[in-house]
Design an enzyme around this catalytic site. Sequence first.
Site, PDB file in Angstrom:
ATOM      1  N   SER A 429     -11.911 -22.147 -37.843  1.00 11.60           N
ATOM      2  CA  SER A 429     -10.652 -21.328 -38.031  1.00 11.60           C
ATOM      3  C   SER A 429      -9.979 -21.246 -39.605  1.00 11.60           C
ATOM      4  O   SER A 429      -9.590 -20.079 -40.194  1.00 11.60           O
ATOM      5  CB  SER A 429      -9.492 -21.520 -37.518  1.00 11.60           C
ATOM      6  N   HIS A 450     -15.583 -16.289 -35.595  1.00 10.98           N
ATOM      7  CA  HIS A 450     -14.256 -16.494 -35.455  1.00 10.98           C
ATOM      8  C   HIS A 450     -13.467 -16.087 -33.990  1.00 10.98           C
ATOM      9  O   HIS A 450     -13.389 -15.460 -34.461  1.00 10.98           O
ATOM     10  CB  HIS A 450     -13.790 -16.002 -36.793  1.00 10.98           C
ATOM     11  N   GLU A 462     -13.932 -11.815 -35.546  1.00 12.18           N
ATOM     12  CA  GLU A 462     -14.653 -11.428 -36.594  1.00 12.18           C
ATOM     13  C   GLU A 462     -16.602 -12.852 -36.497  1.00 12.18           C
ATOM     14  O   GLU A 462     -16.106 -13.985 -36.651  1.00 12.18           O
ATOM     15  CB  GLU A 462     -13.954 -12.745 -37.698  1.00 12.18           C
ATOM     16  N   ASN A 500      -6.581 -14.420 -40.538  1.00 13.19           N
ATOM     17  CA  ASN A 500      -5.111 -14.995 -40.981  1.00 13.19           C
ATOM     18  C   ASN A 500      -5.132 -15.154 -42.473  1.00 13.19           C
ATOM     19  O   ASN A 500      -4.292 -16.040 -43.015  1.00 13.19           O
ATOM     20  CB  ASN A 500      -6.567 -17.015 -40.805  1.00 13.19           C
TER      21      ASN A 500
HETATM   22  P1  NAD Z   1     -10.550 -29.171 -28.877  1.00 12.01           P
HETATM   23  O1  NAD Z   1      -9.758 -30.119 -29.991  1.00 12.01           O
HETATM   24  O2  NAD Z   1      -9.589 -28.666 -28.028  1.00 12.01           O
HETATM   25  O3  NAD Z   1     -12.514 -29.304 -28.792  1.00 12.01           O
HETATM   26  C1  NAD Z   1     -12.378 -30.014 -29.655  1.00 12.01           C
HETATM   27  C2  NAD Z   1     -14.096 -30.708 -29.236  1.00 12.01           C
HETATM   28  O4  NAD Z   1     -14.856 -30.856 -29.920  1.00 12.01           O
HETATM   29  C3  NAD Z   1     -13.221 -31.517 -28.041  1.00 12.01           C
HETATM   30  O5  NAD Z   1     -13.732 -31.340 -26.761  1.00 12.01           O
HETATM   31  C4  NAD Z   1     -13.988 -32.459 -29.120  1.00 12.01           C
HETATM   32  O6  NAD Z   1     -14.186 -33.901 -28.115  1.00 12.01           O
HETATM   33  C5  NAD Z   1     -15.414 -32.064 -29.005  1.00 12.01           C
HETATM   34  N1  NAD Z   1     -16.169 -32.992 -29.628  1.00 12.01           N
HETATM   35  C6  NAD Z   1     -15.862 -33.279 -31.166  1.00 12.01           C
HETATM   36  N2  NAD Z   1     -16.621 -33.750 -32.431  1.00 12.01           N
HETATM   37  C7  NAD Z   1     -17.714 -33.617 -31.253  1.00 12.01           C
HETATM   38  C8  NAD Z   1     -19.362 -33.935 -31.982  1.00 12.01           C
HETATM   39  N3  NAD Z   1     -19.522 -34.469 -32.513  1.00 12.01           N
HETATM   40  N4  NAD Z   1     -20.169 -33.553 -31.374  1.00 12.01           N
HETATM   41  C9  NAD Z   1     -19.762 -32.209 -29.737  1.00 12.01           C
HETATM   42  N5  NAD Z   1     -18.278 -32.471 -29.462  1.00 12.01           N
HETATM   43  C10 NAD Z   1     -17.518 -33.252 -29.942  1.00 12.01           C
HETATM   44  O7  NAD Z   1     -10.229 -27.785 -30.383  1.00 12.01           O
HETATM   45  P2  NAD Z   1     -10.404 -26.525 -30.372  1.00 12.01           P
HETATM   46  O8  NAD Z   1      -8.959 -25.398 -30.144  1.00 12.01           O
HETATM   47  O9  NAD Z   1     -11.350 -25.773 -29.505  1.00 12.01           O
HETATM   48  O10 NAD Z   1     -10.829 -26.212 -31.747  1.00 12.01           O
HETATM   49  C11 NAD Z   1     -12.313 -26.222 -32.172  1.00 12.01           C
HETATM   50  C12 NAD Z   1     -12.584 -25.295 -33.307  1.00 12.01           C
HETATM   51  O11 NAD Z   1     -12.889 -24.125 -33.160  1.00 12.01           O
HETATM   52  C13 NAD Z   1     -12.077 -26.168 -34.793  1.00 12.01           C
HETATM   53  O12 NAD Z   1     -13.315 -25.343 -35.078  1.00 12.01           O
HETATM   54  C14 NAD Z   1     -10.737 -24.843 -34.842  1.00 12.01           C
HETATM   55  O13 NAD Z   1     -10.576 -24.716 -36.133  1.00 12.01           O
HETATM   56  C15 NAD Z   1     -11.783 -23.967 -34.163  1.00 12.01           C
HETATM   57  N6  NAD Z   1     -10.927 -22.651 -33.765  1.00 12.01           N
HETATM   58  C16 NAD Z   1      -9.581 -22.772 -32.627  1.00 12.01           C
HETATM   59  C17 NAD Z   1      -8.745 -21.757 -32.087  1.00 12.01           C
HETATM   60  C18 NAD Z   1      -7.210 -22.380 -31.688  1.00 12.01           C
HETATM   61  O14 NAD Z   1      -6.568 -21.816 -31.424  1.00 12.01           O
HETATM   62  N7  NAD Z   1      -7.498 -22.995 -31.054  1.00 12.01           N
HETATM   63  C19 NAD Z   1      -8.945 -20.548 -32.779  1.00 12.01           C
HETATM   64  C20 NAD Z   1     -10.080 -20.467 -33.545  1.00 12.01           C
HETATM   65  C21 NAD Z   1     -10.829 -21.295 -34.250  1.00 12.01           C
END
Ligand code: NAD
Length: 715
Positions: A429, A450, A462, A500
Amino acid sequence: MSALSVAIADGVAVVTFDLPGEPVNKFSKAVIADFVAVFDRLERDSSVVGAVLISGKPDTFIAGADIDQFLEFTSAADAAAQSAEGHRLMDRLEHGRVPWVAAINGACLGGGLEASLACAYRIAGDSPKTMLALPEVQLGLIPGAGGTQRLPRTVGLQVALDMILTGKNVRARKALQSGLVDEMVHPSILREVAVRRARELGTGALARTRERKSDAKGALLENNPVGRAVVFRQAREMTLKKSRGHYPALLAALEAVGAGFHGSVADGFAVEARLFGEMAFTAVSKQLIFLFYATTALKKDAGVAADVVPAKIGRIGILGTGFMGAGIAAVSAMQGVSVRFKDTTHAAVGKGLLAVRDVLKDRLSKKQVTRQQFEDQLSLVSGTVDYTGFSNIPLLIEAVFEDLAVKHAVLRQAEEVLPPGAIFATNTSTIPIHKVAAASRDASRVVGMHFFSPVHKMPLLEVIVTPQTAPDVVATTVAFGRKLGKTVIVVNDAPGFYVNRILAPYINEAGTLLDEGVRIEAIDTAMLDYGFPVGPVTLLDEVGLDVAGKSGGVMAAAFGDRLQPSATLGKVLAAGRLGRKGKRGFYLYDEKGKKGGVDESVYALMPTGTTRVAGNTAEIQERLSLAMVNEAVRCVEEGILRAPRDGDIGAVFGIGFPPFRGGPLRVVDTIGAAELVRRLEALNAKHPGRFEPAKLLRDMAQSNKTFYPTTGKPV
Ligand code: NAD
């Protein structure tokens, strides 16, 4: 060439509607003339005892009126006259010598449903494609071909108001239950059954079903004037509460339905025609019709030159089975895409699979899918802690922690196992896509996808491209996003991308108001009144203060003082408040995470302490909205957006920018660039540095330009 073909056999005329050269059937002046010709012919042909109206298109019965014709109305009176013309047509359908049967398979919307309601009998094909609705309010209009009159008489007042005021789709089974259709059959025998019913109606073996059918309780309430008054009053109150008075068509629809109950039948139709005309000339309808054209145009836009063919994706990999990964997996499985799902531990994978199950189960509970479909979809997602099963994956979506080193590590690992040419899409993000791509052997295969959270509910995606991203990668990710049911905009790689980026100054401005001592409720209520679905402070709690803080930091690093996060945000975050997920933020949350009132103790953390000022609604709205509008203009200026259209759709679908305003760039056209520059300059004088008008805006003001054409089609 007529849109209608007539085949007469054994006393029944089967009239097939198949608009030449168009994917769907629509009503236009020419089509109305075709109907009139058919009516005349059937009136004269005494061998015909009944008629069937059926579609020649595979997935649509009739999609409604041709919206292009709405652009040609010259005045409210002209639009009302067209509505009256529609009434005459439907009247002939209902009261002509020959009884009609509507054989409905696929979408039956707006004028299509109104025509069906004028038929003596309605049969729906039992198919997931069969959807009945009166979506006019979604265009800021009301049904104009008798819908506000015939629907309540067919299904009862409450069901009718629910359909008319929301525009929602009703599936075949529900339509049968409410009496919207009289019969439901397998699509393969639809025509045959319809012909039989038409003959039975013609010979008197079957009675016309004009009488309203509704459940006893509803009917009892509605059948007496006092009960009806209660229903209308409740509907009005609810409508005003939900729409905050921004959507005049909702009240107009209520008035038209009411007129059919209070006065004569003719009065009801006359009021409907008049109000249809008035609504067609509201500013709201203009913006909603713009959004209709904009989304339609966007759907046809491949994101790159049209000759680039997207690959068909039936199988994907997802890295990270957390919140976002699980959401993406669920929406993919819903579309029959098989998903290989990887995380670092079995526990994390298990949790992710459970989260996928929850999303899919919800659709089962709501009867949107059968148990078999649910089981099939669930079985499409398989989990792993290594890279087994990734060697034949054409598209990998990465949703691991928001940490460049972790993203680089998984990118390198993935490239060892993925087939040549596979696409690596990152769901970051805040991290610029080119930075993620820097670790790749082949940056042309790296792209941003995104998604917004929760993925299964948020309609926008996006797709972010760098100068290196290959055209086929763009085309494939856009096509895949659409397959998932998302509205997809393609934007260029820059800090914050688009959504964003425009959110940052808006949120910062809300924070600055808090710094100044304005009450939390005053800010949130002002923006709800402006038309956003949630206020900015509530949004901060929802998104998570840590996430917002991180994003704010990235924006400040990229754009300097102009996009500096507020002192309040930093202090509240430093106090350990994360928002809803930590059940502590600006608002109070109960054990289940349900939001209560403002947490008054949060004020002690703010620069002005507990001393609060009321805040001026108009000023709050102006500061927050224009900060966003100005930033959206910069995104056009810097080429982050490919077209203003994408900026408006991105804001409406990504952050709930009020649809009746059309989007931030439409706001520029509404206010006028010169006036907007003047207002921004005034704000900038009071709050130096934050409201300097975008250069493009000054240029537009000077040359008197708009983002969109001022006449004809809006996009
Ligand atoms: P989250 O913490 O819920 O999930 C991340 C997952 O990645 C975890 O389960 C973790 O164990 C896993 N992980 C970490 N290292 C890893 C690896 N080496 N191999 C495989 N898995 C691994 O986070 P999230 O909220 O799902 O966010 C994930 C991505 O999405 C981030 O880049 C975040 O910026 C982006 N994002 C989040 C949102 C939101 O609202 N939460 C919105 C858009 C984008």
